[in-house]
Design an enzyme around this catalytic site. Structure first.
Site, mmCIF file in Angstrom:
data_model
loop_
_atom_site.group_PDB
_atom_site.id
_atom_site.type_symbol
_atom_site.label_atom_id
_atom_site.label_comp_id
_atom_site.label_asym_id
_atom_site.label_seq_id
_atom_site.Cartn_x
_atom_site.Cartn_y
_atom_site.Cartn_z
ATOM 1 N N SER A 99 0.835 -1.201 0.000
ATOM 2 C CA SER A 99 0.000 0.000 0.000
ATOM 3 C C SER A 99 0.878 1.262 0.000
ATOM 4 O O SER A 99 1.682 1.444 -0.908
ATOM 5 C CB SER A 99 -0.947 -0.043 1.203
ATOM 6 O OG SER A 99 -1.871 1.006 1.148
ATOM 7 N N ASP B 239 -8.954 -6.403 -4.408
ATOM 8 C CA ASP B 239 -8.554 -5.079 -3.920
ATOM 9 C C ASP B 239 -9.144 -4.022 -4.853
ATOM 10 O O ASP B 239 -8.704 -3.876 -5.987
ATOM 11 C CB ASP B 239 -7.021 -4.988 -3.889
ATOM 12 C CG ASP B 239 -6.514 -3.667 -3.318
ATOM 13 O OD1 ASP B 239 -7.319 -2.748 -3.090
ATOM 14 O OD2 ASP B 239 -5.287 -3.575 -3.102
ATOM 15 N N HIS C 252 -8.057 -4.956 -0.098
ATOM 16 C CA HIS C 252 -6.749 -4.314 0.056
ATOM 17 C C HIS C 252 -5.953 -4.901 1.224
ATOM 18 O O HIS C 252 -4.739 -5.058 1.148
ATOM 19 C CB HIS C 252 -6.970 -2.817 0.262
ATOM 20 C CG HIS C 252 -5.737 -1.991 0.210
ATOM 21 N ND1 HIS C 252 -4.916 -1.945 -0.898
ATOM 22 C CD2 HIS C 252 -5.167 -1.166 1.126
ATOM 23 C CE1 HIS C 252 -3.893 -1.122 -0.651
ATOM 24 N NE2 HIS C 252 -4.024 -0.643 0.560
ATOM 25 N N ASP C 253 -6.659 -5.233 2.297
ATOM 26 C CA ASP C 253 -6.002 -5.751 3.498
ATOM 27 C C ASP C 253 -5.314 -7.099 3.282
ATOM 28 O O ASP C 253 -4.556 -7.545 4.148
ATOM 29 C CB ASP C 253 -7.024 -5.906 4.630
ATOM 30 C CG ASP C 253 -7.021 -4.696 5.555
ATOM 31 O OD1 ASP C 253 -6.171 -3.810 5.364
ATOM 32 O OD2 ASP C 253 -7.874 -4.644 6.457
#
Lengths: 368, 191
Positions: A147, A312, A345-346
């Site tokens: 990220s 994501d 995303h995580d």
């Protein structure tokens, strides 16, 4: 693994991308493993929004507080600290030990607060280069992050091509979309319109803009998870026996977001949050090249590993493929993994055998 | 003689190579070691991608069915599609894309016109199962099987020139009645 947090102080002023100058600064960092005699086994790990220099292991006096990437970094882990010397660092402007808005402004003797300059990914990387000098690391075997951390890993390869052999860029984007910036602006507005914000000088007043911070975190959390992952985890499950027809918590997801928001507001600094979201918004290495990312990458000499996750939607695989395309245009050595993971995303923080297996294999092939 | 040996002969030293459906990356590794040809592989399968990384070759995890939009025009000297053509759903656009991205294409596939396959259909009345086509009809990645004649007709339709052709059966080269006696066909084509 028992680890220790340290601080490095830098007296030489740091000129920032905005033109502002930070007269002096400190970087909080941790190291794991041993730097070899050739100094060829150092790996810099860069963190994302709410993490810190505490990447792996635990402190002797706080054994429960595991590093944020402990599943990735450590003895026998994919980034094996028996082989590599790993450096975790906290970027400047943060609130976990490096110089930031909560630090004392040497000019006034009071906390910087709103007067702390807006810092950028470029500034973080420049400060990290000072840390590398301080640690005696001329060239990193790899710089790695997910990220916002991936933006740093990517920018290292552009700013200091001679100092990075491998850039490992996970769940990344080469620039934020209008939608990404839009979410950030909602978060900032939540903070700045909180009556306890006091224009950023809330420390003196003993106030914390906790309402704004918790809303910012709730919005952020929605973007970190995929629709499917949220539905799987919470569904439409109710917290109470029947709908209340009022505005207390009905659904599990409401309870979860409120909990995450409250937790975050209890430890995170609002001025830091504003600055990190701005650093994200401003990141655009192609900006100086008429938007041409391939031209921006002409400086890079590192080998790259780019990893994205199918679910994501914050920084989607299409964004990572733009990076891959720019690397191909420059004939760089690059491998690209698109992990079919449901978590959104995580996913970059979670343990997945394909993801971790590939990173383990990649690191094993880095010659020392 | 193997398929890989044939492809290696056709790739000039230091060529830039793109291997579509590159499997474990062993061909790319040989191309680098024996031809000093830097290459990239495209592969969708997780296990194969991991093997490629272990083999220290460049691998890009992408679905060939999505096309080759990531690759610029003429960015490769040679684009290879090794025993993957028959598993592709939309072959025409992919073949065209290969010659947009590369100066030449190398395409190999199992020959459905091989006599053993013909006999299994003609006399046995069953879909062929063989060394080259080891799958049952209901459980196969192969969706578009063809013969040498079929492929050459498609090349003609697309305006591709066949530069070279090698046909193999059990590791031996087939020189006569290739569409009947050949188990595996390897073509080198250009636009």
């Amino acid at each position: 693994m028992i680890v220790e947090a340290r601080k490095a102080s830098f007296g030489e002023p740091l000129r920032l991308r905005s033109g502002a100058v930070l007269p002096e600064f400190e970087i909080a960092y941790e190291t794991y493993g041993t730097l070899n005699a050739a100094r060829s086994n150092a790996v810099l790990v860069c963190h994302a929004l709410n993490a810190s220099h505490h990447v792996a292991g635990a402190y002797a006096d706080d054994p429960e507080n595991l590093g944020w990437w402990d599943n990735m970094v450590g003895p026998g882990k994919p980034l094996d600290t028996d082989r590599f010397f790993v450096v975790g660092n906290n970027y400047i402007g943060s609130c976990f030990g490096s110089t930031g808005p909560t630090s004392i402004n040497p000019g006034t003797g009071r906390p910087w607060g709103a007067d702390f300059p807006v810092v950028t990914v470029e500034d973080w990387v420049a400060a990290q280069a000072r840390l590398a000098d301080f640690l005696g690391i001329e060239r990193f075997a790899a710089v790695m992050g997910g990220s916002i951390g991936a933006m740093q890993a990517l920018y290292w390869a552009l700013a200091y091509p001679g100092r990075v052999r491998h850039s490992i860029v996970i769940a990344a984007t080469p620039r934020l979309s209008a939608q990404n910036i839009g979410f950030n602006e909602v978060a900032r507005q939540a903070i700045m319109t909180d009556p306890d914000f006091h224009g950023g000088h809330y420390y003196d007043k003993g106030a914390v803009p906790a309402r704004g911070l918790r809303i910012a975190r709730m919005i952020g959390h929605i973007t970190y998870l995929s629709d499917d992952a949220m539905m799987e985890k919470f569904g439409r499950q109710l917290r109470r026996a029947a709908p209340g027809f009022d505005f207390d918590i009905d659904f599990e997801i409401e309870s979860y977001l409120r909990y995450q928001g409250d937790k975050f507001a209890s430890y995170f600094d609002a001025n830091t949050y504003l600055r990190i979201t701005k650093a994200l918004d401003y990141f655009d290495p192609a900006g100086d090249f008429g938007g041409d990312l391939s031209k921006a990458f002409a400086r890079a000499t590192a080998d790259f590993l780019v990893v994205s996750f199918t679910s994501d939607w914050r920084f989607s695989p299409a964004r990572s493929r733009e990076i891959v395309r720019a690397l191909l245009d420059n004939r760089r050595v690059v491998s690209y993994l698109e992990i079919d993971a449901p978590q959104g995303h995580d996913a970059f923080l979670l343990e997945d055998p394909r993801y971790h297996g590939a990173l383990r294999a990649y690191f094993a092939n880095i010659a020392l | 003689m193997t398929e890989a040996d044939t492809i290696l002969q056709w790739v000039a030293p230091r060529s830039r190579v793109l291997d579509l459906g590159c499997g474990d990356g062993s061909l790319l590794r040989r191309l680098w070691e024996e031809r000093q040809a830097p290459g990239y592989g495209v592969e969708i399968d997780d296990a194969h991608v991991l093997e490629c990384i272990r083999n220290d070759v460049n691998v890009l995890q992408m679905d060939l069915e999505d096309g080759l939009a990531t690759f610029a025009d003429r960015s490769f000297d040679c684009v290879i599609l090794s025993e993957t053509l028959q598993a592709i759903h939309r072959q025409e656009p992919l073949l065209k894309e290969m010659l947009r991205v590369g100066g030449e294409a190398i395409v190999s596939f199992p020959n459905f016109g091989y006599w053993r396959a013909r006999i299994q259909i003609a006399l046995g009345g069953r879909m062929p199962v063989s060394r080259e086509l080891p799958y049952q009809w209901y459980d196969t990645p192969n969706v578009h099987l063809c013969t040498l004649v079929d492929f050459e007709a498609l090349c003609a339709k697309l305006g591709f020139r066949v530069l070279e052709r090698v046909v193999l059966t059990g590791g031996r080269r087939v020189h006569y009645l290739a569409n009947l006696l050949g188990g595996l066909a390897i073509y080198r084509v250009s636009a």
